[in-house]
Write a protein that holds these residues in place. Sequence first.
Motif, mmCIF file in Angstrom:
data_model
loop_
_atom_site.group_PDB
_atom_site.id
_atom_site.type_symbol
_atom_site.label_atom_id
_atom_site.label_comp_id
_atom_site.label_asym_id
_atom_site.label_seq_id
_atom_site.Cartn_x
_atom_site.Cartn_y
_atom_site.Cartn_z
ATOM 1 N N ASN A 1 -20.357 4.668 -0.749
ATOM 2 C CA ASN A 1 -19.343 3.838 -0.691
ATOM 3 C C ASN A 1 -19.451 2.982 0.605
ATOM 4 O O ASN A 1 -19.641 3.318 1.898
ATOM 5 C CB ASN A 1 -18.117 4.435 -0.475
ATOM 6 N N ILE A 2 -19.329 1.399 0.572
ATOM 7 C CA ILE A 2 -19.177 0.682 1.595
ATOM 8 C C ILE A 2 -17.750 0.848 1.929
ATOM 9 O O ILE A 2 -16.856 0.414 1.451
ATOM 10 C CB ILE A 2 -19.269 -1.061 1.122
ATOM 11 N N GLU A 3 -17.492 1.614 3.200
ATOM 12 C CA GLU A 3 -16.407 1.739 3.561
ATOM 13 C C GLU A 3 -15.869 1.023 4.999
ATOM 14 O O GLU A 3 -15.914 1.586 6.049
ATOM 15 C CB GLU A 3 -16.004 3.300 3.915
ATOM 16 N N ASN A 4 -15.704 -0.258 4.710
ATOM 17 C CA ASN A 4 -15.545 -0.940 5.893
ATOM 18 C C ASN A 4 -13.973 -1.382 5.770
ATOM 19 O O ASN A 4 -13.289 -0.979 5.022
ATOM 20 C CB ASN A 4 -16.204 -2.346 5.760
ATOM 21 N N GLN A 5 -13.546 -2.038 7.051
ATOM 22 C CA GLN A 5 -12.232 -2.127 7.304
ATOM 23 C C GLN A 5 -11.510 -2.692 5.916
ATOM 24 O O GLN A 5 -10.287 -2.457 5.553
ATOM 25 C CB GLN A 5 -11.897 -2.974 8.332
ATOM 26 N N LEU A 6 -11.991 -3.891 5.373
ATOM 27 C CA LEU A 6 -11.576 -4.582 4.034
ATOM 28 C C LEU A 6 -11.234 -3.711 3.109
ATOM 29 O O LEU A 6 -10.138 -3.659 2.445
ATOM 30 C CB LEU A 6 -12.471 -5.659 3.641
ATOM 31 N N PHE A 7 -12.419 -2.795 2.801
ATOM 32 C CA PHE A 7 -11.931 -1.852 1.660
ATOM 33 C C PHE A 7 -10.917 -0.960 2.032
ATOM 34 O O PHE A 7 -10.148 -0.567 1.061
ATOM 35 C CB PHE A 7 -13.518 -1.032 1.600
ATOM 36 N N LEU A 8 -11.002 -0.196 3.333
ATOM 37 C CA LEU A 8 -10.074 0.804 3.430
ATOM 38 C C LEU A 8 -8.456 -0.067 3.472
ATOM 39 O O LEU A 8 -7.590 0.832 2.959
ATOM 40 C CB LEU A 8 -10.160 1.258 4.864
ATOM 41 N N GLU A 9 -8.463 -1.199 3.800
ATOM 42 C CA GLU A 9 -7.120 -1.680 3.464
ATOM 43 C C GLU A 9 -6.837 -1.871 2.500
ATOM 44 O O GLU A 9 -5.538 -1.678 1.801
ATOM 45 C CB GLU A 9 -7.167 -3.234 4.337
ATOM 46 N N GLU A 10 -7.648 -2.229 1.657
ATOM 47 C CA GLU A 10 -7.303 -2.272 0.030
ATOM 48 C C GLU A 10 -7.132 -1.050 -0.448
ATOM 49 O O GLU A 10 -5.942 -0.689 -1.060
ATOM 50 C CB GLU A 10 -8.500 -2.983 -0.736
ATOM 51 N N GLU A 11 -7.848 0.007 -0.112
ATOM 52 C CA GLU A 11 -7.268 1.448 -0.618
ATOM 53 C C GLU A 11 -5.628 1.766 -0.287
ATOM 54 O O GLU A 11 -5.120 2.355 -0.838
ATOM 55 C CB GLU A 11 -8.459 2.342 -0.208
ATOM 56 N N ARG A 12 -5.539 1.408 1.100
ATOM 57 C CA ARG A 12 -4.364 1.888 1.592
ATOM 58 C C ARG A 12 -3.293 1.085 1.223
ATOM 59 O O ARG A 12 -2.163 1.646 0.947
ATOM 60 C CB ARG A 12 -4.244 1.623 3.178
ATOM 61 N N ARG A 13 -3.458 -0.214 0.636
ATOM 62 C CA ARG A 13 -2.462 -0.898 0.101
ATOM 63 C C ARG A 13 -2.044 -0.262 -1.487
ATOM 64 O O ARG A 13 -1.090 -0.603 -2.058
ATOM 65 C CB ARG A 13 -2.757 -2.410 -0.133
ATOM 66 N N MET A 14 -3.253 0.212 -1.957
ATOM 67 C CA MET A 14 -2.889 0.435 -3.468
ATOM 68 C C MET A 14 -1.967 1.915 -3.464
ATOM 69 O O MET A 14 -2.159 2.712 -2.664
ATOM 70 C CB MET A 14 -4.318 0.856 -3.860
ATOM 71 N N SER A 15 -1.142 1.688 -4.543
ATOM 72 C CA SER A 15 -0.200 2.806 -4.544
ATOM 73 C C SER A 15 -0.725 3.843 -5.276
ATOM 74 O O SER A 15 -1.827 3.700 -5.876
ATOM 75 C CB SER A 15 1.109 2.183 -5.105
ATOM 76 N N TYR A 16 -0.024 4.885 -5.654
ATOM 77 C CA TYR A 16 -0.549 5.972 -6.643
ATOM 78 C C TYR A 16 -0.670 5.473 -7.966
ATOM 79 O O TYR A 16 -1.571 5.734 -8.551
ATOM 80 C CB TYR A 16 0.449 7.078 -6.386
ATOM 81 N N LEU A 17 0.361 4.625 -8.399
ATOM 82 C CA LEU A 17 0.368 3.954 -9.414
ATOM 83 C C LEU A 17 -0.941 3.207 -9.797
ATOM 84 O O LEU A 17 -1.385 3.432 -11.054
ATOM 85 C CB LEU A 17 1.558 3.313 -9.851
ATOM 86 N N GLY A 18 -1.469 2.488 -8.701
ATOM 87 C CA GLY A 18 -2.551 1.660 -8.893
ATOM 88 C C GLY A 18 -3.772 2.542 -9.036
ATOM 89 O O GLY A 18 -4.561 2.149 -9.876
ATOM 90 N N PHE A 19 -3.728 3.563 -8.627
ATOM 91 C CA PHE A 19 -5.062 4.599 -8.913
ATOM 92 C C PHE A 19 -4.858 5.075 -10.193
ATOM 93 O O PHE A 19 -6.049 5.106 -10.860
ATOM 94 C CB PHE A 19 -5.042 5.747 -7.923
ATOM 95 N N ARG A 20 -3.845 5.229 -10.428
ATOM 96 C CA ARG A 20 -3.491 5.910 -12.022
ATOM 97 C C ARG A 20 -4.206 4.823 -13.086
ATOM 98 O O ARG A 20 -4.822 5.122 -13.817
ATOM 99 C CB ARG A 20 -2.189 6.099 -12.430
#
Lengths: 752, 752
Positions: free
Chosen positions: A50-69
């Motif tokens: 995975n390209i785990e840069n800050q942008l990516f992590l920020e997006e992941e962190r913004r994403m809610s549980y519902l988003g992951f579902r």
Amino acid sequence: MYCSIMISGGGSTQTPYFSKSINRQKSELLFFLWLPFSFYVQFQSLDYDNIENQLFLEEERRMSYLGFRCLEISRWVVCGWIGFLTGLIACFIDIAVEELAGFKYQVVKENIEKFTEVGGLSISLLLWAVLNAAIVMVGAIIVAYFEPIAAGSGIPQIKCYLNGIKIPRVVRLKTLVVKVCGVICSVVGGLAVGKEGPMIHSGAVVAAGVSQGRSTSLKKDFKIFEYFRRDTEKRDFVSAGAAAGVSAAFGAPVGGVLFSLEEGASFWNQMLTWRIFFASMISTFTLNFFLSIYHKNTGDLSSPGLINFGRFEGDSVAYNLYEIPLFILMGAIGGLLGALFNILNYWLTIFRIRYVHRPCLQVMEAMLVAAVTATVSFTMIYFSNDCQPLGPEHAEEYPLQLFCADGEYNSMATAFFNTPERSVRSLFHNQAGTYNPLTLGLFTLTYFFLACWTYGLAVSAGVFIPSLLIGAAWGRLFGILLAYITPNSVSKWADPGKYALIGAAAQLGGIVRMTLSLTVIMVEATGNVTYGFPIMLVLMTAKIVGDYIVEGLYDIHIKLQSVPFLHWEAPATSHWLTAREVMSSPVTCLNRIEKVGTIVDTLSNTSTKHNGFPVVVQPAKLCGLILRSQLIVLLKHKVFVELARSRLTHRKLQLKDFRDAYPRFPPIQSIHVSQDERECMMDLTEFMNPTPYTVPQETSLPRVFKLFRALGLRHLVVVDDENRVVGLVTRKDLARYHLGKHGLEELQLAQT
Amino acid sequence: MYCSIMISGGGSTQTPYFSKSINRQKSELLFFLWLPFSFYVQFQSLDYDNIENQLFLEEERRMSYLGFRCLEISRWVVCGWIGFLTGLIACFIDIAVEELAGFKYQVVKENIEKFTEVGGLSISLLLWAVLNAAIVMVGAIIVAYFEPIAAGSGIPQIKCYLNGIKIPRVVRLKTLVVKVCGVICSVVGGLAVGKEGPMIHSGAVVAAGVSQGRSTSLKKDFKIFEYFRRDTEKRDFVSAGAAAGVSAAFGAPVGGVLFSLEEGASFWNQMLTWRIFFASMISTFTLNFFLSIYHKNTGDLSSPGLINFGRFEGDSVAYNLYEIPLFILMGAIGGLLGALFNILNYWLTIFRIRYVHRPCLQVMEAMLVAAVTATVSFTMIYFSNDCQPLGPEHAEEYPLQLFCADGEYNSMATAFFNTPERSVRSLFHNQAGTYNPLTLGLFTLTYFFLACWTYGLAVSAGVFIPSLLIGAAWGRLFGILLAYITPNSVSKWADPGKYALIGAAAQLGGIVRMTLSLTVIMVEATGNVTYGFPIMLVLMTAKIVGDYIVEGLYDIHIKLQSVPFLHWEAPATSHWLTAREVMSSPVTCLNRIEKVGTIVDTLSNTSTKHNGFPVVVQPAKLCGLILRSQLIVLLKHKVFVELARSRLTHRKLQLKDFRDAYPRFPPIQSIHVSQDERECMMDLTEFMNPTPYTVPQETSLPRVFKLFRALGLRHLVVVDDENRVVGLVTRKDLARYHLGKHGLEELQLAQT
């Protein structure tokens, strides 16, 4: 045998398992002879880490549980679509082949029947040969001129892709179109080929397309599935596509999953596997549903006609303990014949690489093969006097009477005057006594060489079915001979259909050397689980015997492409090699805040062989890793510190910008950077991966290898005690090492 | 529902997906209530990452290419033996159950027949109940008093083992013996249990034993396979053993491989998989061969009688498009019923942990269940008036006439008065009309509660067959109702056997929630691939519906053991957690040359929770990692710097010494170190792993998780920019995080 270059230096005391370079010059010479003609020397690695840069992590962190579902549900939806479309394509190929081949054989048959009575069968031969050559010509032209990557079965390419090697254009829409049309032409053109391999490739292309929610070729972006626009996600979908392809080709959903896993998986994940299985099942289901409509018993999804090689049922499936040694013997024969096939094909490929690399020559060769196939088939049928009574239960669609009495048909014609798939089915299921031994022997011999010649032509075509056909023929012959030796127990056990199946498995195993997946595919394609054990034994024997002589066909072709293919494990005797010895060094590093000019120069420099650059803070302390593609996007959007300051309203670069550019990042030459801009600075902090995987210099090669393979890495930074960058290990550094006959050898790989 | 403790601190702005700890007190209370009674709170992690210290590397480097080939061949030989022995054990269990149950049912049947005429059937009931209770008592006593770990199916334990958790005594010879005897008693004792789960556990024990070339219990060391005496190799063999067990239990070799992979694989390796498949195949083959002798058609390996649930053949297997929604509906029902089963069993288990933890109570409970089972069965049979004509084709071995007319038998008795496996077979294959709906409804109801009560008793027993039986019963009922609703098309499609199969799959899927492997097991066990698609759909629906309510049965039991089980992926919303937050800190480090006293104190200190110690050179720079077990061996052999100098002839510590101690390293308390010796120094350089995996502090949890899961790590050192140790991540640190209904939750795990 392969063009590997032995390592000569290094001191033999420290490197006890390196053989002395005896024939270095010779192998080097051979190597460089064909290197320039190598299929495709351009490749890139895929980034499965995975390209785990800050942008990516920020997006992941913004994403809610519902988003992951939602994401999870999207993945299922995508897999469903992949299965459905792959099934549709398979259905299209099936029906097109059926109809067109039916039409062709009908025309030829009528012609033969006409001239059998009045004499002058040479006209029929001419008609047949010209018809075949013409159809094949169409197939060869589109492949050779429009999309050379669509040649062959596509399985080596898919193996490479799943392994992490990006071969240009392999999963594009154009490739798909050419592949589908090409394979229809090849099969209808009467070549000794199957349509199964191309179906697997088609599935992979469908997957790559659907999962990205856009088509770059058609310039159409549906703005969906943007999250999946990176290598890890795309790879997962492509494995689902390949599985769906196998599933559609053989009606083997579980086999498809296992194929994908054998070829592609680096890390087994239950949900992923389950999704792959879902795609496979949907694919078989779609295919069966539409074929049931085509066969006019709509909705009957369990009709035996949908099982590829006919269902083995009842007494014919019985086998006994004393047959086991016979099966093992057949496995050995299959291994030997397979190795012979591979060696011949290897030399032929070398020949082709050197002399037949112009498209027009390739088309002409394909036409020649088509004409020769027709001629040979005709001759064999013509001179065969194996006439069999035409029973009502026979499945032959185009029985040729030729010189046989009325109510009889020419037995050789069931093998030659038919699509290869139907021929396999006849060999498996026709009653004992349908073929005489001579017919089978001659058929095996001629078809073996025809198939060997055909594989590697510039047409889309698979090698599965021809292999099965060769094996089924000699297997049946074997069964007949057995029955001949032990006449009083013939009806009891030596069912020729059973031996045809075992022979087919042995031959296919000897050529492609697949293991678990092939066992399951064979079991599913014959609809019976009882044969699992004998088929496994046979495949195992074939693999052991074959591997002793030469590698599998796909591996040979992968090797000829000299791509950095990583096998399952590091070579056994490589423990004494450490990261220090395998790494590339010195490595070009970038500063966390770097001058634009330096970056442009680094990227433009052709001697920079890698695509990942460690980012350091002085003095040489590792603080991240950035990819070439990311730098290019940054340059394109001119994300310079000075500009950001002056234009405060300037939109911040987002993950979306990287995704939009994926996967066709422009080359550095196409990006214009003015002299002023060269003096600007770029801040890489946000865009680099701040936690790249690192190893100390003393790490052994197997440990490095395991990291690469298990995590799908493409760059591994080697650091010293002080966390300073000392080198970089890439795929290529690892793929070089290879266990040959004389110990560990170092391979020469194509330049990036 | 589970005893998870919400994180309350941390600041909700930074941790948006942690729910506020609303019911912290309550769950904590509940948690500590049952913690002391938890099954086994002692566990260790297994070291699936290779111990790559200097000794190991030296050995690897000394080994020639031929040596590696020999090792590879040994692996195959070991797998062959594992398959063979597992097959033999399965065969023994099969035949023993068959014979003993046959004897028991014969006795009871004769008794019932006697008293049916003269009256006084209560004596028969008493005989039956006492017989059952007595047999079960034997089984429960050996389990409860001799080896409590042999209770249950063993599948949760094997899952844990393959996941990397070392549960004491789980793969010992004694466990195997108790398991085998226990399961025979349980099944013969008429409990609502199956013998399949225990077979899987047995296979795993066989594998652990054979691969080590010795038995610690029997104090017998064959001095072979010494190379395999470490966790990585042993784990691979145990997965082969589990696969062989599944294969023997269900006649499903491919299903076995997939089971092993689903439960255990972290890194897919083609050769390993192929070996596992080999073991599975040999196991089925062995079982079939010996059973064919037992069934008196020696050597006929494809006899349909060897397929567990009878072969589905011919027209009965057909299904049509419009049946798909019905299958999905059945899947949903299975999911609901499965969830209900799991919830009931969960509460029952909690109850048992609190109140029924003394062996004598456990034995009494088991006897009670046995007696109740017999009574309920008898009552159901007694009050049933569902008489069916006794046809010649019926497979019932013990048809009970009871109050039926001559030439008829009691239909309820085919379900209750039989081993559960035979009952399943009858439900799948008996002709339409064999059972009336009321019989099936009552049977489902009673058997559901009996099975739920039975699972978790202190007897060796599996839940597969009871689940299948419940499902087959309501599935058949469903089929009959369908036929009732659409009477005119009954003969065409609503074959009750087919619906019984689908129902069985749905119920089993709803309880255990396995996916791909279960599909393949069902397909193989019924000998027909046509049902693959419907079974997949049904299992998928059952899993989705069930997972919405509660976890799978095995997962519940694993959770109740509060072991640090790592799932496939890190929880979705855990990207904002970094290594810094999850790691244990401060961490006890050792110097490269360390005082013996310090080491002894460190190991004796009970507050040291981890088993791996980073080795540092001043100032705190990481230079290696050493395990507790290695330190103990070093202490035991007194490998002190001073001693080495004084006794120059002293034998150097070899890898063999570590292997001999494996896997039962003595506790630190048993090693005597004198006061003088405490002042000595130990040089750890040679024995530590010089290249442990490390991550920087900013690494995100999913990335750490992936490393653990893909490489099978148990310790991951967290370092800062200067390569100084700042913390240590262990399995437990990762397993704590769990995605609950309210977002990310932190679980309390058992103390090591």
